[in-house]
Design a protein around this motif. Structure first.
Motif, PDB file in Angstrom:
ATOM      1  N   TYR A  26      19.106   0.783 -25.267  1.00 41.72           N
ATOM      2  CA  TYR A  26      18.324   2.010 -25.092  1.00 41.72           C
ATOM      3  C   TYR A  26      17.995   2.249 -23.620  1.00 41.72           C
ATOM      4  O   TYR A  26      18.102   3.374 -23.112  1.00 41.72           O
ATOM      5  CB  TYR A  26      17.022   1.952 -25.900  1.00 41.72           C
ATOM      6  N   ALA A  27      17.594   1.180 -22.920  1.00 42.22           N
ATOM      7  CA  ALA A  27      17.267   1.307 -21.496  1.00 42.22           C
ATOM      8  C   ALA A  27      18.514   1.671 -20.700  1.00 42.22           C
ATOM      9  O   ALA A  27      18.458   2.499 -19.783  1.00 42.22           O
ATOM     10  CB  ALA A  27      16.655   0.003 -20.976  1.00 42.22           C
ATOM     11  N   SER A  28      19.649   1.076 -21.054  1.00 40.99           N
ATOM     12  CA  SER A  28      20.901   1.376 -20.346  1.00 40.99           C
ATOM     13  C   SER A  28      21.317   2.825 -20.557  1.00 40.99           C
ATOM     14  O   SER A  28      21.802   3.487 -19.635  1.00 40.99           O
ATOM     15  CB  SER A  28      22.017   0.440 -20.823  1.00 40.99           C
ATOM     16  N   CYS A  29      21.141   3.334 -21.782  1.00 42.64           N
ATOM     17  CA  CYS A  29      21.482   4.731 -22.065  1.00 42.64           C
ATOM     18  C   CYS A  29      20.636   5.681 -21.217  1.00 42.64           C
ATOM     19  O   CYS A  29      21.165   6.637 -20.630  1.00 42.64           O
ATOM     20  CB  CYS A  29      21.283   5.032 -23.544  1.00 42.64           C
ATOM     21  N   VAL A  45      11.836   2.070 -22.237  1.00 37.81           N
ATOM     22  CA  VAL A  45      11.863   3.169 -23.202  1.00 37.81           C
ATOM     23  C   VAL A  45      10.693   2.952 -24.148  1.00 37.81           C
ATOM     24  O   VAL A  45      10.596   1.908 -24.798  1.00 37.81           O
ATOM     25  CB  VAL A  45      13.193   3.191 -23.976  1.00 37.81           C
ATOM     26  N   VAL A  46       9.798   3.936 -24.193  1.00 38.53           N
ATOM     27  CA  VAL A  46       8.549   3.824 -24.951  1.00 38.53           C
ATOM     28  C   VAL A  46       8.526   4.882 -26.049  1.00 38.53           C
ATOM     29  O   VAL A  46       8.911   6.033 -25.817  1.00 38.53           O
ATOM     30  CB  VAL A  46       7.331   3.992 -24.018  1.00 38.53           C
ATOM     31  N   GLY A  47       8.075   4.497 -27.232  1.00 35.41           N
ATOM     32  CA  GLY A  47       8.077   5.397 -28.376  1.00 35.41           C
ATOM     33  C   GLY A  47       7.449   6.750 -28.118  1.00 35.41           C
ATOM     34  O   GLY A  47       7.992   7.784 -28.475  1.00 35.41           O
ATOM     35  N   ASN A  48       6.279   6.750 -27.483  1.00 34.93           N
ATOM     36  CA  ASN A  48       5.564   8.001 -27.204  1.00 34.93           C
ATOM     37  C   ASN A  48       4.704   7.792 -25.964  1.00 34.93           C
ATOM     38  O   ASN A  48       3.762   7.012 -25.977  1.00 34.93           O
ATOM     39  CB  ASN A  48       4.693   8.386 -28.404  1.00 34.93           C
ATOM     40  N   SER A  54       1.566   2.907 -27.783  1.00 36.02           N
ATOM     41  CA  SER A  54       2.945   3.038 -28.232  1.00 36.02           C
ATOM     42  C   SER A  54       3.778   1.819 -27.823  1.00 36.02           C
ATOM     43  O   SER A  54       3.533   1.184 -26.806  1.00 36.02           O
ATOM     44  CB  SER A  54       3.558   4.311 -27.643  1.00 36.02           C
ATOM     45  N   VAL A  55       4.792   1.528 -28.634  1.00 37.94           N
ATOM     46  CA  VAL A  55       5.582   0.314 -28.456  1.00 37.94           C
ATOM     47  C   VAL A  55       6.722   0.511 -27.466  1.00 37.94           C
ATOM     48  O   VAL A  55       7.365   1.562 -27.437  1.00 37.94           O
ATOM     49  CB  VAL A  55       6.163  -0.137 -29.821  1.00 37.94           C
ATOM     50  N   VAL A  56       6.980  -0.525 -26.654  1.00 37.64           N
ATOM     51  CA  VAL A  56       8.151  -0.550 -25.780  1.00 37.64           C
ATOM     52  C   VAL A  56       9.368  -0.886 -26.651  1.00 37.64           C
ATOM     53  O   VAL A  56       9.418  -1.948 -27.267  1.00 37.64           O
ATOM     54  CB  VAL A  56       7.992  -1.597 -24.653  1.00 37.64           C
ATOM     55  N   GLN A  66      10.760  -8.639 -13.239  1.00 36.49           N
ATOM     56  CA  GLN A  66       9.738  -8.337 -12.234  1.00 36.49           C
ATOM     57  C   GLN A  66       8.352  -8.161 -12.836  1.00 36.49           C
ATOM     58  O   GLN A  66       7.351  -8.556 -12.229  1.00 36.49           O
ATOM     59  CB  GLN A  66      10.120  -7.072 -11.465  1.00 36.49           C
ATOM     60  N   PHE A  67       8.289  -7.548 -14.029  1.00 38.16           N
ATOM     61  CA  PHE A  67       6.981  -7.184 -14.577  1.00 38.16           C
ATOM     62  C   PHE A  67       6.686  -7.850 -15.927  1.00 38.16           C
ATOM     63  O   PHE A  67       5.637  -7.619 -16.507  1.00 38.16           O
ATOM     64  CB  PHE A  67       6.884  -5.658 -14.704  1.00 38.16           C
ATOM     65  N   ARG A  68       7.633  -8.663 -16.430  1.00 40.49           N
ATOM     66  CA  ARG A  68       7.457  -9.381 -17.689  1.00 40.49           C
ATOM     67  C   ARG A  68       7.130  -8.454 -18.854  1.00 40.49           C
ATOM     68  O   ARG A  68       6.332  -8.792 -19.744  1.00 40.49           O
ATOM     69  CB  ARG A  68       6.394 -10.462 -17.534  1.00 40.49           C
ATOM     70  N   ILE A  69       7.717  -7.290 -18.835  1.00 38.01           N
ATOM     71  CA  ILE A  69       7.567  -6.330 -19.923  1.00 38.01           C
ATOM     72  C   ILE A  69       8.860  -6.346 -20.722  1.00 38.01           C
ATOM     73  O   ILE A  69       9.956  -6.192 -20.175  1.00 38.01           O
ATOM     74  CB  ILE A  69       7.306  -4.908 -19.386  1.00 38.01           C
ATOM     75  N   LYS A  70       8.734  -6.553 -22.043  1.00 32.60           N
ATOM     76  CA  LYS A  70       9.913  -6.617 -22.903  1.00 32.60           C
ATOM     77  C   LYS A  70       9.649  -5.830 -24.182  1.00 32.60           C
ATOM     78  O   LYS A  70       8.545  -5.296 -24.390  1.00 32.60           O
ATOM     79  CB  LYS A  70      10.245  -8.071 -23.236  1.00 32.60           C
ATOM     80  N   THR A  71      10.676  -5.759 -25.023  1.00 34.08           N
ATOM     81  CA  THR A  71      10.549  -5.071 -26.308  1.00 34.08           C
ATOM     82  C   THR A  71       9.370  -5.636 -27.097  1.00 34.08           C
ATOM     83  O   THR A  71       9.235  -6.851 -27.233  1.00 34.08           O
ATOM     84  CB  THR A  71      11.839  -5.242 -27.129  1.00 34.08           C
TER      85      THR A  71
END
Length: 424
Positions: A26-29, A45-48, A54-56, A66-71
């Motif tokens: 999704y992020a690549s798209c 990419v965040v749901g809303n 909202s969920v990543v 870099q930011f330790r943010i994942k799905t």
């Protein structure tokens, strides 16, 4: 645990199977759509974007590193940083890109040699293509290059003598290196050290715990376990687990799935915490309506009804999954809802709810349903359900709604224009 008989691969099919997986699809798209380098730019990419909770749905490698943010993270957990790029999902575009990937695969192998495992992952069997394309491993790398050059989507790929080994090569090695090919000779060195057991494709947490209770903690332990003990504990699945630990998988790419659909279900992550049973029941009824309609459309009915509740991370998560089998199969909304209400009342502990899932299984043909002579107007409720279905099929899911969907807790209207649960 006893020492097992040494398995040989002399009569085991040895094919050229690859599992190709898009990196952070999704992020690549979204990065491709906006001319960004997904490998360098922190993208999520965040749901809303209007809902802080909202969920990543996807995060680029740079976002993870870099930011330790994942799905699975939430929007409010993403730091304010000028380099971060946030996007809402475009599900129709994602599906279009997925089909474009499949079209590229069709250039190299026939349709019966492709198994689309998910929107971003496919198996292909290259056995016999050597005269056309040369070495199958080089062909897979060429497919990866074409996908990147054409669609700007980076990928990873695993290869093996069967679907299982290709998937394991992907998950265990290729996701770190970009490409990996495993043979049966690699099983003792690369597969047997895998631990915990749930790192193995096809072994879930519950099975892992049962195996741990038997003293089995690695795939090597599983390969050298007593086969009879595994079969006694797990039945046919015990035999499969044992042979999978040796890298043996007799399933074929493109083989039709037998038996048809085995369940109808729905899962929903709520956009906020639902703090009361009354609120949870509203969404639960909407979901029962959706699941029941899909079963009716397929002329199916189910005897086992399952409800899953996931509690909010704000109360340390957790939840429950419960099932109940009823005497007669049903596809009536209110009968399914009645069972779900019972399961909720018996197991809900009043904590805030963030996820709801439900399903019906043990399916039968609708013709097998016997209308009870003791249930007044039973035939009438089924007829009403069919009329409501026909209206929705013709005019859309919101053409006719229950009053609860108009309350603050209802989600049916907000979700009606989504694709796969997200914006199209």
């Amino acid at each position: 645990m006893s020492e097992c008989q040494q398995i040989t691969y002399d009569h085991i099919p040895n094919r050229q199977v690859a599992c190709v997986d898009m990196m952070s699809f999704y992020a690549s798209c979204m990065a491709s759509l906006h001319n960004l380098d997904v490998c360098k730019v922190p993208v999520a990419v965040v749901g809303n974007l209007q809902q802080k909770g909202s969920v990543v749905l996807a995060a680029s490698p740079a976002m993870k590193k870099q930011f330790r943010i994942k799905t699975g993270n939430r929007l409010y957990e993403i730091p304010k940083h000028p380099e971060i790029r946030l996007f809402e999902p475009k599900m129709a575009y994602f599906l279009e890109m997925s089909m474009a990937i499949t079209r590229i695969l069709h250039k190299y192998v026939p349709a019966e040699s492709i198994h689309v495992y998910s929107v971003d992952e496919s198996f292909i069997d290259l056995t016999g293509t050597e005269k056309l394309w040369g070495d199958p491993a080089q062909t897979v790398r060429e497919i990866q290059r074409e996908i990147y050059d054409t669609l700007s989507l980076p990928s990873t790929a695993g290869m093996g003598p069967n679907m299982l080994m290709a998937k394991l090569a992907l998950d265990v090695e290729a996701k770190k290196t970009g490409f990996a090919k495993w043979t049966f000779a690699d099983v003792p060195v690369k597969l047997w050290p895998v631990s915990p057991l749930s790192e193995m494709w096809g072994i879930g947490r519950r099975t892992e715990k049962s195996l741990n209770d038997m003293g089995i903690f690695s795939i090597g332990d599983l390969a050298h376990a007593n086969l009879q003990s595994l079969e006694k504990k797990f039945g046919v699945m015990g035999n499969q687990l044992y042979h999978h630990a040796w890298g043996i998988d007799l399933s074929r790419v493109g083989a039709p799935v037998s038996g048809g659909q085995v369940s109808y279900g729905k899962s929903q992550i709520l956009m906020r915490d639902y703090n009361t049973m009354a609120e949870v029941r509203v969404v639960m009824l909407e979901m029962c309506e959706d699941v029941a309609k899909r079963a009716r459309d397929a002329r199916k009915a189910g005897r086992t009804i399952s409800l899953g509740i996931g509690y909010s991370k704000n109360v340390h998560g957790g939840g429950f999954q419960r099932s109940r089998t009823i005497a007669e199969a049903t596809n009536e909304t209110m009968k399914i809802y009645a069972v779900c209400k019972e399961l909720l009342s018996e197991n809900y502990d009043n904590r805030p709810v963030r996820q709801i899932s439900l399903s019906i299984t043990k399916l039968e043909d609708e013709q097998s349903i016997q209308l009870s002579l003791f249930e007044k107007d039973n035939w009438r409720s089924r007829e009403i359900g069919q009329v409501m279905d026909s209206i929705r099929n013709r005019y859309g899911s919101t053409a006719i709604l229950r009053a609860i969907s108009l309350t603050d807790a209802g989600t049916a209207i907000k979700r009606s224009d989504l694709v796969g649960g997200h914006k199209g």
